[in-house]
Design an enzyme around this catalytic site. Structure first.
Site, PDB file in Angstrom:
ATOM      1  N   LYS A   9      78.102   2.807 -53.292  1.00 13.62           N
ATOM      2  CA  LYS A   9      78.416   4.007 -54.071  1.00 13.62           C
ATOM      3  C   LYS A   9      79.699   4.689 -53.598  1.00 13.62           C
ATOM      4  CE  LYS A   9      73.582   5.090 -55.307  1.00 13.62           C
ATOM      5  NZ  LYS A   9      72.580   6.179 -55.341  1.00 13.62           N
ATOM      6  N   TYR A  49      72.056   4.894 -65.516  1.00  7.06           N
ATOM      7  CA  TYR A  49      70.929   5.694 -65.008  1.00  7.06           C
ATOM      8  C   TYR A  49      70.111   6.329 -66.138  1.00  7.06           C
ATOM      9  CZ  TYR A  49      72.272   5.339 -60.068  1.00  7.06           C
ATOM     10  OH  TYR A  49      72.530   4.888 -58.791  1.00  7.06           O
ATOM     11  N   PHE A  57      68.588  16.173 -61.892  1.00  7.09           N
ATOM     12  CA  PHE A  57      69.776  15.730 -61.146  1.00  7.09           C
ATOM     13  C   PHE A  57      70.680  14.781 -61.937  1.00  7.09           C
ATOM     14  CE2 PHE A  57      66.188  12.956 -59.887  1.00  7.09           C
ATOM     15  CZ  PHE A  57      66.708  11.695 -60.171  1.00  7.09           C
ATOM     16  N   ARG A  85      65.172  -3.112 -50.830  1.00  4.46           N
ATOM     17  CA  ARG A  85      64.674  -1.723 -50.802  1.00  4.46           C
ATOM     18  C   ARG A  85      64.300  -1.336 -49.364  1.00  4.46           C
ATOM     19  NH1 ARG A  85      65.600   1.569 -55.297  1.00  4.46           N
ATOM     20  NH2 ARG A  85      64.122   2.925 -54.245  1.00  4.46           N
ATOM     21  N   THR A  91      65.209   7.202 -50.605  1.00  7.38           N
ATOM     22  CA  THR A  91      66.289   7.840 -51.372  1.00  7.38           C
ATOM     23  C   THR A  91      67.007   8.926 -50.574  1.00  7.38           C
ATOM     24  OG1 THR A  91      64.967   7.450 -53.361  1.00  7.38           O
ATOM     25  CG2 THR A  91      66.798   9.019 -53.550  1.00  7.38           C
ATOM     26  N   ARG A 102      70.536   3.709 -45.424  1.00  6.72           N
ATOM     27  CA  ARG A 102      70.690   5.123 -45.818  1.00  6.72           C
ATOM     28  C   ARG A 102      70.520   6.043 -44.611  1.00  6.72           C
ATOM     29  NH1 ARG A 102      67.520   4.784 -51.616  1.00  6.72           N
ATOM     30  NH2 ARG A 102      69.354   4.559 -52.965  1.00  6.72           N
ATOM     31  N   ASN A 112      73.843   8.829 -51.204  1.00  5.50           N
ATOM     32  CA  ASN A 112      73.059   8.005 -50.278  1.00  5.50           C
ATOM     33  C   ASN A 112      73.588   6.581 -50.150  1.00  5.50           C
ATOM     34  OD1 ASN A 112      72.288   7.127 -52.765  1.00  5.50           O
ATOM     35  ND2 ASN A 112      70.153   7.773 -52.600  1.00  5.50           N
ATOM     36  N   GLU A 126      69.780  -4.475 -64.791  1.00  6.73           N
ATOM     37  CA  GLU A 126      70.933  -3.990 -64.026  1.00  6.73           C
ATOM     38  C   GLU A 126      71.964  -5.083 -63.722  1.00  6.73           C
ATOM     39  OE1 GLU A 126      68.513  -0.332 -61.853  1.00  6.73           O
ATOM     40  OE2 GLU A 126      69.284  -1.964 -60.626  1.00  6.73           O
TER      41      GLU A 126
HETATM   42  N1  UDP Z   1      69.180  11.443 -56.817  1.00  5.56           N
HETATM   43  C1  UDP Z   1      69.616  12.742 -56.622  1.00  5.56           C
HETATM   44  N2  UDP Z   1      68.681  13.737 -56.423  1.00  5.56           N
HETATM   45  C2  UDP Z   1      67.352  13.476 -56.407  1.00  5.56           C
HETATM   46  C3  UDP Z   1      66.904  12.164 -56.595  1.00  5.56           C
HETATM   47  C4  UDP Z   1      67.843  11.168 -56.805  1.00  5.56           C
HETATM   48  O1  UDP Z   1      70.815  12.984 -56.647  1.00  5.56           O
HETATM   49  O2  UDP Z   1      66.550  14.416 -56.224  1.00  5.56           O
HETATM   50  C5  UDP Z   1      70.169  10.377 -57.039  1.00  5.56           C
HETATM   51  C6  UDP Z   1      70.368   9.483 -55.807  1.00  5.56           C
HETATM   52  O3  UDP Z   1      71.733   9.086 -55.750  1.00  5.56           O
HETATM   53  C7  UDP Z   1      69.452   8.315 -56.109  1.00  5.56           C
HETATM   54  C8  UDP Z   1      69.633   8.181 -57.619  1.00  5.56           C
HETATM   55  O4  UDP Z   1      69.720   9.519 -58.084  1.00  5.56           O
HETATM   56  O5  UDP Z   1      69.824   7.170 -55.391  1.00  5.56           O
HETATM   57  C9  UDP Z   1      68.528   7.457 -58.339  1.00  5.56           C
HETATM   58  O6  UDP Z   1      67.296   8.089 -58.016  1.00  5.56           O
HETATM   59  P1  UDP Z   1      66.013   7.203 -57.671  1.00  5.56           P
HETATM   60  O7  UDP Z   1      64.847   8.117 -57.625  1.00  5.56           O
HETATM   61  O8  UDP Z   1      65.946   6.029 -58.591  1.00  5.56           O
HETATM   62  O9  UDP Z   1      66.299   6.734 -56.162  1.00  5.56           O
HETATM   63  P2  UDP Z   1      66.676   5.280 -55.569  1.00  5.56           P
HETATM   64  O10 UDP Z   1      65.992   4.250 -56.413  1.00  5.56           O
HETATM   65  O11 UDP Z   1      68.173   5.158 -55.606  1.00  5.56           O
HETATM   66  O12 UDP Z   1      66.165   5.322 -54.160  1.00  5.56           O
HETATM   67 MG    MG Z   2      65.955   3.947 -58.441  1.00  6.88          MG
END
Ligand code: UDP
Ligand code: MG
Length: 132
Positions: A9, A49, A57, A85, A91, A102, A112, A126
């Protein structure tokens, strides 16, 4: 062999962490099979997204993901989706297990550093999004 999509990112490309992150993938047994550096428009980030479009968010996320260069990558390995993962961690970097990517380089819940597909279904959408 399973394939998954990761994205390095904007916060990570900005801090010159590409080599470090690619090395972590390779050391963990992932094969890099496709990779490119690019910029997303806010609209493209919004499409990527789409599943989060009702979330509070979403606007911030799509601004951030279109704020600088990203590096989408297809990684291959047995059990690639679940293993990636695990390698990237939770996250929110503050909650990510010790030693995860992370935890190591993430800045905050939004910035992140890495994305990873969360299921076979997501990976199947994706990967062609970037490597059609
Ligand atoms: N994100 C954020 N605020 C939140 C949750 C998610 O900015 O409260 C952003 C963060 O960059 C995250 C992305 O949105 O990686 C996608 O969210 P997801 O819940 O899918 O998390 P991931 O799968 O990336 O762990
Ligand atoms: Mg996700």
């Amino acid at each position: 062999m399973e394939k998954t999509l990761t994205i390095i990112k904007p916060d990570a490309t900005e801090r010159d962490l590409l080599g470090h992150i690619l090395n972590r993938f390779e050391k963990a047994g992932f094969k890099i099979v496709e990779m490119k550096m690019m910029n997303l428009s806010k609209d493209e980030a919004g499409r990527f997204y789409e599943v989060h479009k009702e979330r509070p968010f979403y606007g911030e996320l799509t601004d951030y993901m279109s704020s600088g260069p990203i590096v989408p990558i297809v990684l291959e390995k047995d059990n690639a989706i679940a293993d990636l993962r695990l390698l990237i961690g939770a996250t929110d970097p503050a909650e990510a297990a010790s030693g995860t990517l992370r935890d190591e380089v993430g800045m905050d819940k939004g910035r992140n550093s890495v994305h990873a597909s969360d299921s076979l279904e997501s990976a199947a959408i994706e990967i062609p999004f970037f490597f059609g």
